[in-house]
Design a protein around this motif. Structure first.
Motif, PDB file in Angstrom:
ATOM      1  N   GLU A 125       0.816  -1.215   0.000  1.00 22.38           N
ATOM      2  CA  GLU A 125       0.000   0.000   0.000  1.00 22.38           C
ATOM      3  C   GLU A 125       0.850   1.266   0.000  1.00 22.38           C
ATOM      4  OE1 GLU A 125      -2.959  -0.158   3.066  1.00 22.38           O
ATOM      5  OE2 GLU A 125      -3.654  -2.153   2.495  1.00 22.38           O
ATOM      6  N   VAL A 126       2.005   1.196  -0.663  1.00 18.98           N
ATOM      7  CA  VAL A 126       2.855   2.373  -0.824  1.00 18.98           C
ATOM      8  C   VAL A 126       2.341   3.183  -2.018  1.00 18.98           C
ATOM      9  CG1 VAL A 126       5.192   3.210  -1.246  1.00 18.98           C
ATOM     10  CG2 VAL A 126       4.823   1.165   0.156  1.00 18.98           C
ATOM     11  N   THR A 127       2.069   4.458  -1.797  1.00 18.87           N
ATOM     12  CA  THR A 127       1.489   5.304  -2.833  1.00 18.87           C
ATOM     13  C   THR A 127       2.569   5.990  -3.653  1.00 18.87           C
ATOM     14  OG1 THR A 127       1.412   7.255  -1.390  1.00 18.87           O
ATOM     15  CG2 THR A 127      -0.463   5.739  -1.299  1.00 18.87           C
ATOM     16  N   ASP A 128       2.137   6.606  -4.762  1.00 15.93           N
ATOM     17  CA  ASP A 128       3.068   7.380  -5.586  1.00 15.93           C
ATOM     18  C   ASP A 128       3.674   8.531  -4.782  1.00 15.93           C
ATOM     19  OD1 ASP A 128       2.687   5.783  -7.778  1.00 15.93           O
ATOM     20  OD2 ASP A 128       1.133   7.047  -8.675  1.00 15.93           O
ATOM     21  N   ALA A 129       2.856   9.123  -3.902  1.00 17.55           N
ATOM     22  CA  ALA A 129       3.374  10.231  -3.079  1.00 17.55           C
ATOM     23  C   ALA A 129       4.511   9.761  -2.191  1.00 17.55           C
ATOM     24  CB  ALA A 129       2.249  10.820  -2.236  1.00 17.55           C
ATOM     25  N   GLY A 140      12.095   8.977  -2.745  1.00 24.55           N
ATOM     26  CA  GLY A 140      12.984   8.662  -3.867  1.00 24.55           C
ATOM     27  C   GLY A 140      13.193   7.174  -4.065  1.00 24.55           C
ATOM     28  N   ILE A 141      12.162   6.368  -3.809  1.00 20.35           N
ATOM     29  CA  ILE A 141      12.292   4.911  -3.900  1.00 20.35           C
ATOM     30  C   ILE A 141      12.554   4.495  -5.345  1.00 20.35           C
ATOM     31  CG2 ILE A 141      11.130   2.709  -3.475  1.00 20.35           C
ATOM     32  CD1 ILE A 141       9.476   4.125  -1.324  1.00 20.35           C
ATOM     33  N   GLY A 142      13.450   3.545  -5.532  1.00 19.87           N
ATOM     34  CA  GLY A 142      13.791   3.087  -6.875  1.00 19.87           C
ATOM     35  C   GLY A 142      13.953   1.582  -6.935  1.00 19.87           C
ATOM     36  N   ASP A 156       8.770   0.978   7.827  1.00 22.91           N
ATOM     37  CA  ASP A 156       8.016   1.529   8.958  1.00 22.91           C
ATOM     38  C   ASP A 156       7.952   3.048   8.853  1.00 22.91           C
ATOM     39  OD1 ASP A 156       7.654  -1.010  10.056  1.00 22.91           O
ATOM     40  OD2 ASP A 156       9.552  -0.899  11.138  1.00 22.91           O
ATOM     41  N   VAL A 157       9.097   3.658   8.544  1.00 25.72           N
ATOM     42  CA  VAL A 157       9.153   5.116   8.407  1.00 25.72           C
ATOM     43  C   VAL A 157       8.237   5.577   7.278  1.00 25.72           C
ATOM     44  CG1 VAL A 157      10.661   7.054   7.789  1.00 25.72           C
ATOM     45  CG2 VAL A 157      11.479   5.284   9.365  1.00 25.72           C
ATOM     46  N   ILE A 158       8.301   4.883   6.157  1.00 28.27           N
ATOM     47  CA  ILE A 158       7.505   5.266   4.989  1.00 28.27           C
ATOM     48  C   ILE A 158       6.018   5.075   5.263  1.00 28.27           C
ATOM     49  CG2 ILE A 158       7.024   4.653   2.580  1.00 28.27           C
ATOM     50  CD1 ILE A 158      10.048   3.908   2.388  1.00 28.27           C
ATOM     51  N   ALA A 159       5.651   3.987   5.955  1.00 28.44           N
ATOM     52  CA  ALA A 159       4.246   3.744   6.276  1.00 28.44           C
ATOM     53  C   ALA A 159       3.714   4.815   7.223  1.00 28.44           C
ATOM     54  CB  ALA A 159       4.087   2.362   6.901  1.00 28.44           C
ATOM     55  N   LEU A 160       4.498   5.194   8.232  1.00 24.40           N
ATOM     56  CA  LEU A 160       4.062   6.246   9.152  1.00 24.40           C
ATOM     57  C   LEU A 160       3.889   7.574   8.422  1.00 24.40           C
ATOM     58  CD1 LEU A 160       6.274   5.338  12.242  1.00 24.40           C
ATOM     59  CD2 LEU A 160       3.777   5.308  12.171  1.00 24.40           C
ATOM     60  N   TRP A 161       4.809   7.858   7.515  1.00 26.71           N
ATOM     61  CA  TRP A 161       4.704   9.093   6.724  1.00 26.71           C
ATOM     62  C   TRP A 161       3.385   9.099   5.943  1.00 26.71           C
ATOM     63  CZ3 TRP A 161       4.094  10.884   1.807  1.00 26.71           C
ATOM     64  CH2 TRP A 161       4.518  12.179   1.512  1.00 26.71           C
ATOM     65  N   GLY A 162       3.039   7.974   5.337  1.00 23.83           N
ATOM     66  CA  GLY A 162       1.799   7.883   4.578  1.00 23.83           C
ATOM     67  C   GLY A 162       0.563   8.062   5.432  1.00 23.83           C
ATOM     68  N   ALA A 163       0.681   7.744   6.743  1.00 19.42           N
ATOM     69  CA  ALA A 163      -0.448   7.900   7.658  1.00 19.42           C
ATOM     70  C   ALA A 163      -0.476   9.283   8.303  1.00 19.42           C
ATOM     71  CB  ALA A 163      -0.384   6.829   8.737  1.00 19.42           C
TER      72      ALA A 163
END
Length: 663
Positions: A144-148, A154-156, A269-276
């Protein structure tokens, strides 16, 4: 002449908060996200000077002066640029770089490495959106990682080919040796051709203090890969133990939200929290928090929250963090711990129960001292006095690890109170003596506070006392009142020995805890001594005396330290070697015990045992007289000999009784 590279200046500014630096010269008050104070550039009554930690700058609305911490020192303290940098570097604990051809070459090399990493990041980002990256994109969508989120971090994707990145960067003009030194390529030890370090992995750029890419973390897509996560090696740009993933952005978000930084275990975890919407999270790079990372956290957040899984592995990770942080604690700088439901990480919890559940976990974060206490009382059986004593001793050793004196004292007092509450003694019988220093005292100070009544564990009727042989029944309580000035000297010598040589309290802890003094002033003084050492085990004699002069026992301290009779004894002098002090203390303690308690006990028991006629009475009287005389010092002898003579007389009395009456 110092040479200050942009990298050095960035590191300097990252280590120091403007409000801390400027607050030394301007009285600041927090309003919203900024600090406000009166202008240092002109007199004024209404504050127009503001400091913004998030932006790392200050601004004066009345004069339009604007700048960072370096310009502030230049403008307000009259320092030159090098002087300002040198002063700040000392505060930040940074070693000043020395200008030399070698240093210039290193700076130039670092620039080249940073440019190579930036080019690699762009390559990986492009690959994610191509056909080769379809599997990586599917994985991210499944999480559930979004484009944002992909764009923000900068995920690649690193393709499976061994030379995809290498060929791309060589065509961009980068030298092979530069790419190897940047950690992007691996050079075989056998001299073979270099190849891409990261292959078939989702790539997470790691940013440094200038928001430039300095390294990468890669998550394997192949379930059979040897390493699920792989980080760049140590390079001139990247030192894993000094970097936190997403630190710069999280620091800004923490300042905006007015909430502490959150430390998670991994990138996702960091990326998921950012998305929330929780954007103040960081992560160490696959290892337990280091001293450098803790220091980095505390520069931006007084009490960051460490978020761990609730399983045994998460709890163990929390305990390792406590052990690492304990020595570094400072006033106002600590850690809190949030434990997730077992088997879940932040990403799992957010996807299963939403952001409200995550916020609930964070709001229930526990302070470091609480987690430490829970660990210590849960890892050992505390059913016996010996085990509880071991806990007390271990906690004292933990407290000693704290280098800051104020925090060390606060922890000693806190753990003391918890021990007192955990092992509260049973109520005393009506009319029984308090003994020691009273009920409800500091458990670090008094062994009787571990449970049961004061005096439990001491030899009773017909028991054998260690080092003393047979002992008759003890009296219900010490005889009140002073009988002679020598008794005060005897008691005072034991207290003064501890004041001049606090190490005695560690070597003879039990003796001091169980010591009953008749003089109320000396009893109070010893209580303060034991309390002070319990709170701050590292106190030396000078520090202890300084503390005591600020308490209610200062008058007694003055009398004890200046009494001429006490000054005649070498073991009571501050300059005496500890071995001689310890020998003198043992003699003084033995003499005190015999004089104050045992002589009275035996004499009383002797008169009660023999009631079978005139001969028995005479034997008892003779025994009592010999015992009393045995405890008196010889005219030319040492008082320390009287316990030995007392013991000899006691043994002789026992033999007389057994021979005459068959007992």
């Amino acid at each position: 002449m110092a040479r200050f590279t942009p990298e050095f200046l960035d590191e300097l500014k990252a280590r120091l908060r403007p409000s801390d630096v400027i607050g030394k010269y301007v009285k600041l008050q927090k309003r919203g996200n900024a600090w406000w104070g009166l202008s240092p550039f002109k007199p004024e009554k209404t504050p127009s000077f503001t400091v913004d930690d998030r932006r790392g700058s200050y601004h004066c609305f009345s004069t339009q002066n604007h700048g960072d911490i370096i310009t502030f020192l230049i403008e307000t303290q009259g320092l030159t640029f090098p002087e300002a940098v040198e002063r700040l570097a000392a505060d930040a604990g940074l070693v000043l770089p020395i200008e030399s051809p070698a240093e210039a070459a290193r700076a130039e090399k670092a620039q080249g490495l940073a440019e190579a990493c930036a080019a690699a990041a762009k390559f990986y980002q492009a690959m994610l959106h191509r056909a080769d990256g379809r599997g990586a994109m599917d994985y991210l969508r499944g999480r559930e990682v979004t484009d944002a989120q992909i764009d923000a971090f900068g995920i690649g994707f690193a393709p499976s080919s061994r030379h995809a990145l290498k060929d791309y960067l060589l065509n961009k003009g980068f030298a092979d040796e530069v790419l190897v030194e940047a950690g992007l390529l691996i050079k075989p030890e056998d001299g073979g051709a270099s190849y891409d370090r990261f292959r078939n992995r989702i790539m997470f750029p790691i940013l440094g203090t200038r928001d430039r890419v300095i390294a990468f973390g890669g998550r394997a897509l192949d379930p059979n890969a040897k390493a699920k996560y792989l980080n760049s090696p140590e390079t001139p740009l990247f030192h894993k133990g000094s970097v936190l993933y997403n630190f710069t952005n999280a620091r800004a978000a923490s300042a905006d939200d007015k909430k502490p930084l959150i430390v998670c275990e991994g990138y996702m975890d960091v990326i998921a929290l950012w998305g929330a919407g929780i954007k103040r999270a960081v992560a160490p790079l696959g290892t337990a928090l280091t001293e450098d990372q803790l220091a980095l956290l505390w520069r931006s957040s007084d009490e960051p929250v460490l978020c761990f899984d609730g399983d045994s592995a998460g709890v163990q990770a929390a305990h390792r963090s406590i052990d690492r942080a304990l020595a570094m604690l400072k006033p106002g700088k600590s850690l809190n711990f949030a434990f997730l439901p077992e088997g879940q990480d932040p990403d799992d919890l957010l996807r299963s129960e939403g952001v409200a559940a995550m916020n609930d976990v964070l709001e229930k974060a526990r302070p470091l001292v609480d987690v430490l206490w829970t660990r210590e009382i849960s890892i050992r059986d505390l059913e016996t006095p010996e085990r509880r004593a071991a806990l007390r001793s271990h906690l004292r050793e933990l407290v000693k690890q704290i280098t800051d004196k104020d925090v060390r004292g606060a922890y000693g007092e806190e753990l003391s109170q918890r021990l007192n509450a955990q092992f509260k003694p049973a109520p005393r019988e009506s009319g029984s003596g308090q003994g020691g220093y009273g009920q409800g005292g500091n458990p670090f100070r008094q062994s009787g506070q571990w449970g049961g009544r004061q005096g439990q564990g001491r030899p009773g009727r017909g028991q054998f006392d260690r080092g003393m042989g047979f002992r008759f029944a003890a009296p219900a309580r010490p005889t009140p009142g002073l009988k002679s000035p020598s008794q005060w000297v005897r008691e005072a010598s034991l207290v003064l020995a501890a004041i001049n040589h606090p190490v005695l309290l560690e070597r003879h802890e039990a003796a001091y805890f169980e010591l009953d003094l008749v003089d109320p002033g000396l009893k109070a003084l010893l209580g303060e001594v034991l309390s002070a050492i319990s709170t701050d085990p590292a106190l030396d004699s000078a520090g202890l005396k300084s503390h005591l002069t600020k308490t209610g026992v200062a008058g007694t301290l003055e009398r004890v330290t200046h009494d001429p009779q006490l000054g005649n004894h070498r073991f009571l002098r501050p300059e005496t070697e500890i071995d001689e002090v310890e020998q003198g203390f043992r003699n003084a303690l033995a003499h005190h015990l015999f004089e104050s308690t045992h002589k009275q006990e035996v004499a009383r028991s002797a008169s009660q045992i023999f009631t079978d006629g005139d001969d028995a009475w005479k034997a008892a009287a003779a025994a009592r007289e010999e015992l009393i005389n045995s405890s008196k010092p010889e005219e030319d002898g040492d008082e320390g000999d009287s316990p030995r003579r007392f013991t000899d007389a006691l043994e002789k009395m026992k033999q007389t009784v057994e021979k005459k009456f068959g007992r």
